[in-house]
Scaffold this active site. Structure first.
Site, PDB file in Angstrom:
ATOM      1  N   MET A  17       0.850  -1.191   0.000  1.00 44.53           N
ATOM      2  CA  MET A  17       0.000   0.000   0.000  1.00 44.53           C
ATOM      3  C   MET A  17       0.881   1.235   0.000  1.00 44.53           C
ATOM      4  SD  MET A  17      -2.934  -1.137   2.766  1.00 44.53           S
ATOM      5  CE  MET A  17      -1.747  -1.878   3.918  1.00 44.53           C
ATOM      6  N   ALA A  18       0.718   2.087  -1.007  1.00 41.14           N
ATOM      7  CA  ALA A  18       1.523   3.297  -1.116  1.00 41.14           C
ATOM      8  C   ALA A  18       1.309   4.176   0.107  1.00 41.14           C
ATOM      9  CB  ALA A  18       1.162   4.062  -2.386  1.00 41.14           C
ATOM     10  N   GLN A  70       7.977  -4.685  -4.710  1.00 41.92           N
ATOM     11  CA  GLN A  70       7.038  -4.563  -5.824  1.00 41.92           C
ATOM     12  C   GLN A  70       7.497  -3.473  -6.789  1.00 41.92           C
ATOM     13  OE1 GLN A  70       2.900  -2.738  -5.788  1.00 41.92           O
ATOM     14  NE2 GLN A  70       2.339  -4.903  -5.938  1.00 41.92           N
ATOM     15  N   CYS A 100      -2.811  -1.653  -9.134  1.00 34.50           N
ATOM     16  CA  CYS A 100      -3.055  -0.307  -8.634  1.00 34.50           C
ATOM     17  C   CYS A 100      -4.053   0.415  -9.536  1.00 34.50           C
ATOM     18  CB  CYS A 100      -1.753   0.483  -8.559  1.00 34.50           C
ATOM     19  SG  CYS A 100      -1.993   2.167  -7.930  1.00 34.50           S
TER      20      CYS A 100
END
Length: 343
Positions: A17-18, A70, A100
């Site tokens: 998760m960014a 990733q 995403c």
């Protein structure tokens, strides 16, 4: 769980998760029961390898393995180079982002936008796998571009044929973003058509939901994202439930206080004082969401500018909660189903 010669504690994965799955968060989730934590996605653009953001996202110093990084991009050669670069810097697993839904990613034809071009998907996967032959490559993607184009089964077959060793599927299309409910029928279909491990992702927020999704899809594991924000102990809760069929008691106030405190210390150290205080705010908000008095507390929290002020605030907040009760106390109007089940 074991795949591609890599043995994991279990089949519970932390979703990349960014802005969330930085090194402090990954380490915490692993400590509290996750089998694998995948890094925030890093760019395949070599011009940005030296940027502060990319270096920080690729920082795994002291993190227990296996190290999974990733990468994101739309050019096969650049993705191959990014894989080699990250393996050279310690990555033991390369994960490819085709899930995403963010506009800034999809607008450059990366992330889930790639699902519209199956030929390009194959070229990217084959290039990355060939670039790092001694390191397993995994793939995360969605069920399709939109509900009329749920091509996840085709993508999964391409992935297996390209040498991908494991796939994780979010039960929404790109068009769904994070709206509505995840569906698991497509994941079940994928699982029935490929021989590589399949990890199910999307709306898994309790031990019971994890078991339901595993039973329904036949998946080999589950990936947890938003449900772990402010609740990293969800991994040990799921692990215990899958092994014993019993729910663990909700964590005591003192333990949550300590987990939050240690997480803040790691964030301040990792980002530096100014950025660390800023990043810590959202994590504190997640730890306290729904608790008695949390709305007023969060408003106060946003005014604080130093680590000392943040520590003093959470000490006072959890100290008040602990008076008269060892368990967390939720506002009745803001208590989720998961919290109610665990109470």
């Amino acid at each position: 769980m074991e795949f591609a010669g890599i043995r994991l504690r279990n089949a519970l994965f932390v979703a990349p998760m960014a802005g969330v799955t930085d090194r402090p968060f990954r380490q915490l989730c692993k400590k509290l029961g996750a089998g694998l934590a995948v890094s925030e996605m890093v760019t395949s653009n070599s011009l940005l390898y030296g940027s502060a953001k990319t270096r920080r996202r690729a920082n795994h110093a002291g993190e227990p393995g296996p190290i999974a990084v990733q990468i994101a991009g739309a050019d096969p050669q650049m993705m191959a180079e990014a894989a080699r670069h990250n393996v050279g810097n310690g990555a033991q697993i390369i994960d490819i982002n085709m899930g995403c839904p963010a506009k800034k990613v999809c607008n450059v034809a990366a992330g889930s936008a790639l699902l519209r071009d199956e030929l390009l998907v194959a070229r990217i996967l084959e290039s990355v796998v060939a670039a790092v032959p001694d390191v397993p490559v995994t793939l995360k993607f969605r069920t399709g571009w939109d509900r009329s184009q749920r091509n996840a089964p085709a993508i999964a077959r391409i992935a297996e044929a390209s040498g991908i060793r494991l796939i994780a599927i979010h039960g929404r299309t790109r068009a769904d973003l994070y709206m509505g409910e995840a569906e698991y029928e497509t994941i079940a279909t994928v699982k029935s058509r490929v021989g590589i491990p399949v990890i199910a992702n999307g709306d898994i927020d309790s031990p019971q939901k994890a078991k339901y999704v595993l039973d329904y899809t036949g998946a080999d594991g589950v990936m947890i994202g938003r449900a772990a924000q402010g609740r990293p102990w969800i991994f040990r809760e799921i692990e215990h439930y899958l092994v014993t069929g019993q729910l663990l008691p909700a964590p005591e106030v003192g333990e949550i206080h300590q987990v939050c405190r240690e997480h803040l210390m790691d964030l301040h150290d990792f980002y530096g004082i100014e950025a660390g205080v800023r990043v810590a705010r959202k994590h504190i908000a997640w730890y306290t969401k729904g608790l008695v008095g949390s709305n007023a507390f969060r408003q106060h929290l946003n005014q604080l500018q130093t680590p000392a002020e943040q520590f003093a605030a959470i000490d006072a907040f959890f100290g008040e909660l602990a008076v008269g009760s060892d368990r967390l106390q939720y506002d009745n109007n803001n208590q989720s189903e998961t919290e109610a089940l665990a109470a």
